[in-house]
Design an enzyme around this catalytic site. Sequence first.
Site, short mmCIF file in Angstrom:
data_model
loop_
_atom_site.label_atom_id
_atom_site.label_comp_id
_atom_site.label_asym_id
_atom_site.label_seq_id
_atom_site.Cartn_x
_atom_site.Cartn_y
_atom_site.Cartn_z
CE LYS A 51 -7.90 37.63 18.31
NZ LYS A 51 -6.63 36.79 20.13
CE LYS B 266 -10.27 27.60 20.65
NZ LYS B 266 -9.34 27.99 19.88
CE LYS C 126 -8.61 34.83 26.65
NZ LYS C 126 -6.94 34.55 26.88
#
Length: 330
Positions: free
Chosen positions: A192, A195, A112
């Site tokens: 994966k 969004k 992230k």
Amino acid sequence: MKKRLFSGLQPSGEIHLGNYLGAIQNWVSLMDTYECIYCIVDYHAITATYDVAMMRENIEDALLVYIACGIDPEAATIFLQSDVPEHTELAWIFNTVTPMGLLERMTQYKDKAKQNKENVNVGLFDYPVLQAADILLYKAEMVPVGQDQVQHVEFTRDVARKFNNLYGDAFPEPKALLSHTPKVLGLDGKSKMSKSMKNYVSVLAEPEVVHKSLATAVTDVNRKRRSDPGNPEVCNIFTLHRSFSSEQEIVHVDTECRTAGIGCIDCKKILANNINTHMEPIRDKFCSMKDDHNYIGDVLAAGAEKIRPIARDTMAEVRDKLGITRKNGG
Ligand code: SF4
């Protein structure tokens, strides 16, 4: 006595088929076996840059998707994380027993942080500690997760063990319960579904949007022409067929793909039709509740009211173990 189970999803925009297959569908099937607590984790959602004006709608949509997919708010507890401030209180206490090295190893943080270079904040780094607090506040023994969350459950077990060793037994070491579809790939066929990767199909997508999205999906990359035989084992469209198509259709696609009897365009059309048939009642139910703000408010209020006593009891026990209980018992 049923074992207690905790899970949650961020209200960070559209809920997609990866969330549905990897989490929500599984949550529905677990309601008979476990005492289920399903949370909308809004404090996690603010660790990434987000649209403040959309947050309330995202929260309401998440709740309605849970219910439309079959989670009965009478049978399971559904609530909003920020309605129970004990989550962040316990997270702070867990911060004081969590070694930095444990957090630095978390692969999801590294991923992230790479995706959100302009906003790598302390909350993003500390995310697993809040997640441990979410689970342990209710002394949940089971956590249904996808493959990518197993490390976070291991982390939660470590935090529980560290707290118990330092201050005395308070928390169980919860176990990961892998979903039937532990990893759902996105339309790119390699990462994966998410969004942030923009490789998803929303559970609420209109039928034509589902068709258009699948038309762009990557298939077996070695199948260059319609006349080339394909390998369904390496094709994400085939993986999705396994979740949405009948046994007969799965066998048909498997056989016809290997012999070039079916082209990818037709194969995707069959899948899109099956996804639309499967999701239609969910979409309809969602739309029927969408503007019922009283109902939405009532469900969230009832969920918070039901869950708060457990959170308060845990925090009273934790404060007592930390030696910070007042003499008059407050
Ligand atoms: Fe994938 Fe279907 Fe194309 Fe085979 S025919 S490669 S399963 S999309």
